[in-house]
Design a protein around this motif. Structure first.
Motif, PDB file in Angstrom:
ATOM      1  N   ARG A  16       3.251   7.369   6.173  1.00  0.00           N
ATOM      2  CA  ARG A  16       3.905   6.412   5.283  1.00  0.00           C
ATOM      3  C   ARG A  16       4.929   5.587   6.074  1.00  0.00           C
ATOM      4  NH1 ARG A  16       4.967   9.314  -0.514  1.00  0.00           N
ATOM      5  NH2 ARG A  16       3.284  10.860  -0.446  1.00  0.00           N
ATOM      6  N   ALA A  74       3.833   4.999  -3.944  1.00  0.00           N
ATOM      7  CA  ALA A  74       3.644   5.539  -2.599  1.00  0.00           C
ATOM      8  C   ALA A  74       2.837   6.832  -2.638  1.00  0.00           C
ATOM      9  CB  ALA A  74       4.995   5.786  -1.945  1.00  0.00           C
ATOM     10  N   PHE A  84       6.630   3.050   4.395  1.00  0.00           N
ATOM     11  CA  PHE A  84       6.993   2.313   3.202  1.00  0.00           C
ATOM     12  C   PHE A  84       8.472   1.948   3.164  1.00  0.00           C
ATOM     13  CE2 PHE A  84       3.315   4.649   1.128  1.00  0.00           C
ATOM     14  CZ  PHE A  84       2.533   3.522   0.973  1.00  0.00           C
ATOM     15  N   THR A 119       7.375   0.797   1.471  1.00  0.00           N
ATOM     16  CA  THR A 119       6.296   1.011   0.520  1.00  0.00           C
ATOM     17  C   THR A 119       6.170  -0.089  -0.507  1.00  0.00           C
ATOM     18  OG1 THR A 119       6.405   3.357   0.698  1.00  0.00           O
ATOM     19  CG2 THR A 119       5.601   2.513  -1.342  1.00  0.00           C
ATOM     20  N   VAL A 152      -0.016  -2.678  -1.013  1.00  0.00           N
ATOM     21  CA  VAL A 152      -0.037  -1.673   0.043  1.00  0.00           C
ATOM     22  C   VAL A 152      -0.912  -2.167   1.190  1.00  0.00           C
ATOM     23  CG1 VAL A 152      -0.562   0.715   0.672  1.00  0.00           C
ATOM     24  CG2 VAL A 152       0.303   0.197  -1.613  1.00  0.00           C
TER      25      VAL A 152
END
Length: 222
Positions: free
Chosen positions: A201, A183, A203, A4, A163
């Motif tokens: 996600r 996040a 991350f 992330t 991101v």
């Protein structure tokens, strides 16, 4: 193997101007697949240098990710030709694979193929078994990606530069070096964006202190 990355929005430009510049940049990025035979030019151009300045990855990691994407894409193309449709995204040396494979055997082979590329830390294989997506579906995915990135800018809750957004079959994958708060904010914006079916996600989480250090390395030394 999750990743992330968030940060503060830089600059004093109005949100509307910032959004317009972002959309223009995304439009240019959408043309990159057409330049597959020109990787050295793209990777070392002015655009790449500007992107590195605002990225939390080191300059070396940024360039390495570009190289990994190029090498993995070539390996897949040489091994499977047009029988697969696989998009390769490398972030901080972790490789995300999205797209379609004709069967489970081919899908399984992708992991070893990617893992064999120098400097790859891990593989996140999100390729599904099924027919290739249509051009209209891919265009819709590109539109969703652009919309999510634009909404990142509009909300001003974190830096959109931190991101990375990848969309496949209306599923949005989020990558980056980010704090937990960043996040959560990014996932909320993506999940509430038009046309998004699911958010995944991918991350790599960092502390608030580490985020501040990466965003302002000179200030961290003061």
């Amino acid at each position: 193997m999750k990743t992330t990355s968030p940060s503060r929005l830089a600059g004093a430009l109005p949100v509307r101007a910032g959004r317009r510049r972002l959309l223009l940049g995304l439009a240019a990025a959408a043309a990159l697949p057409l330049l597959q035979g020109c990787f050295p030019v793209v990777a070392t151009g002015v655009g790449a240098g500007a992107a590195m300045v605002s990225d939390r990855r080191t300059g070396g990691a940024y360039v390495e990710d570009e190289s990994i994407e190029w090498k993995v894409s070539n390996r897949i193309r040489q091994r499977f030709g047009g029988t697969v449709h696989v998009n390769v995204t490398s972030y901080n040396r972790n490789v995300l694979l999205t797209g379609e494979a004709p069967d489970a055997t081919v899908r399984g082979e992708l992991d070893g193929l990617v893992a064999g590329v120098e400097n790859v830390r891990g593989v996140i294989n999100e390729v599904v078994v099924g027919p290739h997506s249509s051009l209209s579906a891919r265009a819709n995915d590109a539109l969703i990606t652009s919309n999510v990135k634009a909404r990142f800018v509009d909300t001003q809750r974190f830096s959109a530069h931190n991101v990375k957004v990848v969309t496949e079959a209306n599923v949005v994958f989020l990558l980056g070096l980010v704090t937990r708060a960043e996040a959560d904010a990014a996932a909320t914006v993506a999940r509430t964006s038009q046309g998004v079916r699911k958010v995944v996600r991918v991350f790599e989480y960092i502390s608030d202190e580490e985020a501040r250090r990466l965003d302002d390395p000179a200030g961290a030394r003061r």
